[in-house]
Design a protein around this motif. Structure first.
Motif, PDB file in Angstrom:
ATOM      1  N   LEU A 139      -5.312  -9.096  -7.685  1.00 37.83           N
ATOM      2  CA  LEU A 139      -6.418  -9.339  -8.598  1.00 37.83           C
ATOM      3  C   LEU A 139      -6.508 -10.806  -8.966  1.00 37.83           C
ATOM      4  CD1 LEU A 139      -5.770  -6.383 -11.095  1.00 37.83           C
ATOM      5  CD2 LEU A 139      -7.483  -6.429  -9.277  1.00 37.83           C
ATOM      6  N   ASN A 140      -7.727 -11.343  -8.963  1.00 35.28           N
ATOM      7  CA  ASN A 140      -7.894 -12.672  -9.535  1.00 35.28           C
ATOM      8  C   ASN A 140      -8.194 -12.509 -11.028  1.00 35.28           C
ATOM      9  OD1 ASN A 140     -10.695 -12.129  -9.860  1.00 35.28           O
ATOM     10  ND2 ASN A 140     -11.142 -12.966  -7.813  1.00 35.28           N
ATOM     11  N   GLN A 141      -8.330 -13.624 -11.736  1.00 37.75           N
ATOM     12  CA  GLN A 141      -8.512 -13.547 -13.186  1.00 37.75           C
ATOM     13  C   GLN A 141      -9.804 -12.825 -13.569  1.00 37.75           C
ATOM     14  OE1 GLN A 141      -8.130 -17.690 -14.227  1.00 37.75           O
ATOM     15  NE2 GLN A 141      -5.896 -17.550 -14.467  1.00 37.75           N
ATOM     16  N   ARG A 186     -12.412  -7.945 -15.843  1.00 33.93           N
ATOM     17  CA  ARG A 186     -13.364  -6.830 -15.815  1.00 33.93           C
ATOM     18  C   ARG A 186     -12.654  -5.505 -16.118  1.00 33.93           C
ATOM     19  NH1 ARG A 186     -15.932  -9.474 -11.371  1.00 33.93           N
ATOM     20  NH2 ARG A 186     -14.717  -8.209  -9.906  1.00 33.93           N
ATOM     21  N   ARG A 187     -11.484  -5.314 -15.528  1.00 34.79           N
ATOM     22  CA  ARG A 187     -10.747  -4.060 -15.733  1.00 34.79           C
ATOM     23  C   ARG A 187     -10.221  -3.930 -17.166  1.00 34.79           C
ATOM     24  NH1 ARG A 187      -7.160  -2.549 -10.368  1.00 34.79           N
ATOM     25  NH2 ARG A 187      -8.742  -3.079  -8.792  1.00 34.79           N
ATOM     26  N   ALA A 188      -9.852  -5.076 -17.744  1.00 40.32           N
ATOM     27  CA  ALA A 188      -9.226  -5.044 -19.070  1.00 40.32           C
ATOM     28  C   ALA A 188     -10.204  -5.328 -20.205  1.00 40.32           C
ATOM     29  CB  ALA A 188      -8.095  -6.072 -19.120  1.00 40.32           C
ATOM     30  N   ASN A 189     -11.480  -5.579 -19.862  1.00 42.34           N
ATOM     31  CA  ASN A 189     -12.503  -5.911 -20.865  1.00 42.34           C
ATOM     32  C   ASN A 189     -12.216  -7.228 -21.581  1.00 42.34           C
ATOM     33  OD1 ASN A 189     -14.073  -3.550 -20.413  1.00 42.34           O
ATOM     34  ND2 ASN A 189     -12.651  -2.374 -21.680  1.00 42.34           N
ATOM     35  N   TYR A 190     -11.707  -8.192 -20.818  1.00 43.47           N
ATOM     36  CA  TYR A 190     -11.541  -9.564 -21.300  1.00 43.47           C
ATOM     37  C   TYR A 190     -12.292 -10.484 -20.353  1.00 43.47           C
ATOM     38  CZ  TYR A 190      -7.794  -8.395 -24.631  1.00 43.47           C
ATOM     39  OH  TYR A 190      -7.080  -7.888 -25.684  1.00 43.47           O
ATOM     40  N   THR A 237     -10.632 -15.995 -20.949  1.00 44.86           N
ATOM     41  CA  THR A 237      -9.549 -15.549 -21.819  1.00 44.86           C
ATOM     42  C   THR A 237      -8.279 -15.301 -21.009  1.00 44.86           C
ATOM     43  OG1 THR A 237     -11.043 -14.537 -23.425  1.00 44.86           O
ATOM     44  CG2 THR A 237      -8.778 -13.728 -23.401  1.00 44.86           C
ATOM     45  N   ILE A 238      -8.416 -14.648 -19.867  1.00 44.27           N
ATOM     46  CA  ILE A 238      -7.263 -14.404 -18.996  1.00 44.27           C
ATOM     47  C   ILE A 238      -6.613 -15.739 -18.625  1.00 44.27           C
ATOM     48  CG2 ILE A 238      -6.482 -13.465 -16.788  1.00 44.27           C
ATOM     49  CD1 ILE A 238      -7.442 -11.285 -18.654  1.00 44.27           C
ATOM     50  N   ALA A 283      -2.333  -6.729 -28.958  1.00 40.15           N
ATOM     51  CA  ALA A 283      -3.440  -5.995 -28.345  1.00 40.15           C
ATOM     52  C   ALA A 283      -3.628  -6.415 -26.884  1.00 40.15           C
ATOM     53  CB  ALA A 283      -4.726  -6.226 -29.136  1.00 40.15           C
ATOM     54  N   TYR A 284      -3.501  -7.721 -26.636  1.00 37.17           N
ATOM     55  CA  TYR A 284      -3.696  -8.226 -25.274  1.00 37.17           C
ATOM     56  C   TYR A 284      -2.599  -7.714 -24.343  1.00 37.17           C
ATOM     57  CZ  TYR A 284      -4.448 -11.446 -21.400  1.00 37.17           C
ATOM     58  OH  TYR A 284      -4.685 -11.972 -20.158  1.00 37.17           O
ATOM     59  N   VAL A 285      -1.340  -7.870 -24.736  1.00 32.15           N
ATOM     60  CA  VAL A 285      -0.260  -7.472 -23.822  1.00 32.15           C
ATOM     61  C   VAL A 285      -0.228  -5.957 -23.637  1.00 32.15           C
ATOM     62  CG1 VAL A 285       1.122  -9.524 -24.324  1.00 32.15           C
ATOM     63  CG2 VAL A 285       1.530  -7.422 -25.635  1.00 32.15           C
ATOM     64  N   LYS A 286      -0.610  -5.210 -24.661  1.00 31.30           N
ATOM     65  CA  LYS A 286      -0.673  -3.749 -24.510  1.00 31.30           C
ATOM     66  C   LYS A 286      -1.709  -3.365 -23.475  1.00 31.30           C
ATOM     67  CE  LYS A 286      -1.338   0.541 -27.094  1.00 31.30           C
ATOM     68  NZ  LYS A 286      -1.603   1.145 -28.428  1.00 31.30           N
ATOM     69  N   ARG A 287      -2.862  -4.046 -23.502  1.00 33.30           N
ATOM     70  CA  ARG A 287      -3.917  -3.759 -22.523  1.00 33.30           C
ATOM     71  C   ARG A 287      -3.480  -4.155 -21.117  1.00 33.30           C
ATOM     72  NH1 ARG A 287      -7.115  -0.260 -20.702  1.00 33.30           N
ATOM     73  NH2 ARG A 287      -9.043  -1.046 -19.763  1.00 33.30           N
ATOM     74  N   MET A 288      -2.763  -5.271 -21.000  1.00 33.34           N
ATOM     75  CA  MET A 288      -2.272  -5.680 -19.682  1.00 33.34           C
ATOM     76  C   MET A 288      -1.247  -4.676 -19.144  1.00 33.34           C
ATOM     77  SD  MET A 288      -3.957  -8.299 -18.772  1.00 33.34           S
ATOM     78  CE  MET A 288      -5.376  -7.839 -19.776  1.00 33.34           C
ATOM     79  N   ASP A 289      -0.394  -4.146 -20.031  1.00 38.88           N
ATOM     80  CA  ASP A 289       0.550  -3.103 -19.618  1.00 38.88           C
ATOM     81  C   ASP A 289      -0.191  -1.897 -19.061  1.00 38.88           C
ATOM     82  OD1 ASP A 289       3.116  -4.173 -20.063  1.00 38.88           O
ATOM     83  OD2 ASP A 289       3.037  -3.721 -22.202  1.00 38.88           O
ATOM     84  N   GLU A 290      -1.299  -1.531 -19.715  1.00 40.47           N
ATOM     85  CA  GLU A 290      -2.074  -0.362 -19.279  1.00 40.47           C
ATOM     86  C   GLU A 290      -2.752  -0.607 -17.937  1.00 40.47           C
ATOM     87  OE1 GLU A 290      -3.227   1.098 -23.833  1.00 40.47           O
ATOM     88  OE2 GLU A 290      -4.695   0.053 -22.575  1.00 40.47           O
ATOM     89  N   VAL A 291      -3.420  -1.747 -17.821  1.00 38.58           N
ATOM     90  CA  VAL A 291      -4.193  -2.033 -16.617  1.00 38.58           C
ATOM     91  C   VAL A 291      -3.287  -2.292 -15.411  1.00 38.58           C
ATOM     92  CG1 VAL A 291      -5.813  -3.674 -15.561  1.00 38.58           C
ATOM     93  CG2 VAL A 291      -6.173  -2.889 -17.914  1.00 38.58           C
TER      94      VAL A 291
END
Length: 265
Positions: free
Chosen positions: A23-25, A30-34, A38-39, A52-60
């Protein structure tokens, strides 16, 4: 600082795992809604990491909670060395006791109240204040974990009657916390007069093996108390302030009375 080193590690792993996932930034954004910007800002360190950011990255990125764990490490590492033993005791305690004659104890502070307290040192950079606020809020998660400790907090009425605008929010938060079955909030009424607790705040943690660890604050920081004599003194002081405090229901009523004087939030 160690926390900066850990934060650098998180950013490095964010880039590495994103790249390994092909994945590029922009695609990750797009996948993480950022946004891609921001990435990029997070990965280059121009935007601070937050939960909130790192939790979303863990999920994605399906990391199994890696980034949240690393962020907790960064926050712990960023604490002063004198405070880390108490944090360890606090996390492992079966019962926690807090007394403060002038402030709401840190474990029960709102974000805005914590920020105001941490700004007492007006030489502290704003980024450092925000990092410490985040670390304080992180500590509070022990209150809502699956097996929380029993928490007993004794607060002097004077600490509740500050006229700052943030107090309405803080008092409402105290009442919400007091609704938790394992959180007991007691107030020493103003008419108690002079008492032993006015010599300073204290905290005590009872560990699973029945032993106690204490903590006291001062103008230069604080210190952990784990010797038998020191712990015995703090337990005696605790009994002194606890004995002066109102029962749980009357304390709640007093907090509600003070809250009502602030008017609608």
């Amino acid at each position: 600082m160690e926390s900066e080193q850990t934060a650098d590690l998180i950013r490095t792993q964010l880039r590495r795992i994103r790249t390994a996932a092909g994945l590029n930034q922009e695609e990750l954004g797009r996948r993480a809604n950022y946004s891609a910007s921001t990435i990029s800002a997070v990965e280059t360190g121009t935007r601070p990491l937050d939960k909130a950011y790192v939790k979303r990255m863990d999920e994605v990125l399906d990391t199994g909670g890696l980034f949240e764990s690393l962020l907790r490490m960064a926050e712990r590492d960023g604490q002063p060395s004198w405070f880390r033993p108490w944090l360890e005791a606090e996390r492992n305690a079966t019962q926690l006791r807090y007394f403060n004659p002038t402030l709401v104890p840190g474990l029960l502070q709102t974000e805005n109240y914590a920020r105001a307290v941490l700004r007492f040192d007006d030489t502290k950079p704003e980024a450092e204040v925000e990092r410490q606020v985040a670390a304080r809020l992180e500590r509070q998660e022990i209150l809502v974990r699956e097996h929380p400790p029993q928490v007993i907090a004794v607060i002097d009425e004077a600490a509740l009657r500050r006229t700052d605008a943030i107090m309405a929010e803080q008092l409402a938060h105290l009442l919400r916390m007091a609704d938790l079955p394992h959180v007991h909030i007691h107030v020493i009424p103003a008419d108690a007069g002079l008492h032993v607790g006015l010599s300073g705040p204290l905290a005590l943690a009872r560990l699973a093996d029945g032993s106690w660890v204490g903590h006291i604050d001062n103008q230069l920081g604080g210190s952990v108390v784990n010797g038998d004599e020191g712990v015995a003194t703090l337990l005696t002081r605790w009994e002194g302030v606890r004995g002066l405090a109102l029962p749980r229901n009357l304390s709640g009523a007093l907090v509600k009375e003070v809250e009502s004087q602030h008017g609608p939030q």
